[in-house]
Design a protein around this motif. Sequence first.
Motif, PDB file in Angstrom:
ATOM      1  N   LYS A  41       0.638   6.963  -6.746  1.00 39.40           N
ATOM      2  CA  LYS A  41      -0.233   7.992  -6.753  1.00 39.40           C
ATOM      3  C   LYS A  41       0.010   9.290  -6.719  1.00 39.40           C
ATOM      4  CE  LYS A  41      -4.658   5.314  -5.664  1.00 39.40           C
ATOM      5  NZ  LYS A  41      -5.121   4.680  -4.331  1.00 39.40           N
ATOM      6  N   ALA A  42       1.111   9.534  -5.809  1.00 38.16           N
ATOM      7  CA  ALA A  42       1.756  10.842  -5.668  1.00 38.16           C
ATOM      8  C   ALA A  42       2.773  10.981  -6.787  1.00 38.16           C
ATOM      9  CB  ALA A  42       2.577  10.944  -4.204  1.00 38.16           C
ATOM     10  N   ARG A  54       0.819  -1.284   0.047  1.00 36.02           N
ATOM     11  CA  ARG A  54      -0.153   0.173  -0.108  1.00 36.02           C
ATOM     12  C   ARG A  54       0.977   1.241  -0.057  1.00 36.02           C
ATOM     13  NH1 ARG A  54      -2.935  -1.466   5.033  1.00 36.02           N
ATOM     14  NH2 ARG A  54      -3.776   0.751   4.974  1.00 36.02           N
ATOM     15  N   ALA A  55       1.987   1.158   0.626  1.00 38.66           N
ATOM     16  CA  ALA A  55       2.884   2.380   0.657  1.00 38.66           C
ATOM     17  C   ALA A  55       3.566   2.591  -0.956  1.00 38.66           C
ATOM     18  CB  ALA A  55       3.856   2.070   1.447  1.00 38.66           C
ATOM     19  N   LEU A  56       3.710   1.458  -1.705  1.00 38.37           N
ATOM     20  CA  LEU A  56       4.011   1.894  -3.093  1.00 38.37           C
ATOM     21  C   LEU A  56       2.956   2.294  -3.889  1.00 38.37           C
ATOM     22  CD1 LEU A  56       6.244  -1.795  -3.563  1.00 38.37           C
ATOM     23  CD2 LEU A  56       7.138   0.668  -2.817  1.00 38.37           C
ATOM     24  N   THR A  57       2.026   1.796  -3.553  1.00 32.17           N
ATOM     25  CA  THR A  57       0.569   2.455  -4.348  1.00 32.17           C
ATOM     26  C   THR A  57       0.631   3.811  -4.048  1.00 32.17           C
ATOM     27  OG1 THR A  57      -0.497   0.379  -4.519  1.00 32.17           O
ATOM     28  CG2 THR A  57      -1.884   2.080  -4.647  1.00 32.17           C
ATOM     29  N   ALA A  58       0.722   4.357  -2.787  1.00 31.51           N
ATOM     30  CA  ALA A  58       0.688   5.758  -2.327  1.00 31.51           C
ATOM     31  C   ALA A  58       1.816   6.517  -3.124  1.00 31.51           C
ATOM     32  CB  ALA A  58       0.574   6.024  -0.961  1.00 31.51           C
ATOM     33  N   ALA A  59       2.954   5.963  -3.053  1.00 31.51           N
ATOM     34  CA  ALA A  59       4.150   6.646  -3.754  1.00 31.51           C
ATOM     35  C   ALA A  59       3.802   6.890  -5.323  1.00 31.51           C
ATOM     36  CB  ALA A  59       5.164   5.961  -3.377  1.00 31.51           C
TER      37      ALA A  59
END
Length: 136
Positions: free
Chosen positions: A83-84, A76-81
């Motif tokens: 998305k940013a 999920r951290a990779l997905t958030a990055a």
Amino acid sequence: MTPAQLAAIHAASFTQPRPWSADEFVALLASERTRLLTSENGFALIQTAGPEAELLTIAVHPNARRTGQGRDLLARALTAAQKAKCEDIFLEVVDDNTPAIALYRDAGFRERAIRKDYYNGANGKKSSALVMHKSL
Ligand SMILES: CC(C)(COP(=O)(O)OP(=O)(O)OC[C@H]1O[C@@H](n2cnc3c(N)ncnc32)[C@H](O)[C@@H]1OP(=O)(O)O)[C@@H](O)C(=O)NCCC(=O)NCCS
């Protein structure tokens, strides 16, 4: 998850680097460049800077490890990055942290550099850091 709960999980998970206080989590979370991902017993924190992201920390309470929470938080951290709009993500890890290094390698991170004697332990013992990278 409250800053106090984050600090409690961090304290149960780290001696090196030293645990972060609730106030330090409050300050980190105040920045619009940080994103917090939480699970039932853990959390991950990333920071973005233009096209680069950094995994600042990830921890799962010792009583809840090896149940997949760390892998899920990291994904999920990779997905958030992504998305940013970040293109790369970096992290630092103590070079003898076998569980974390296995988790990161499994997620596609690779070693980029070694920072010798980077961490100062409480007992004066120094440890080296691995810098790991993954393209997003
Ligand atoms: C690293 C950490 C977040 C992993 O969390 P977790 O919820 O236990 O991890 P998961 O159950 O999702 O495991 C995912 C993978 O990580 C690796 N892994 C996790 N724990 C491991 C261990 N004790 N030994 C070897 N590999 C391990 C394995 O590849 C595992 O996959 P598998 O279960 O299919 O073999 C957790 O051990 C932790 O909080 N450690 C203390 C804090 C820390 O060191 N954070 C990283 C700092 S850079």
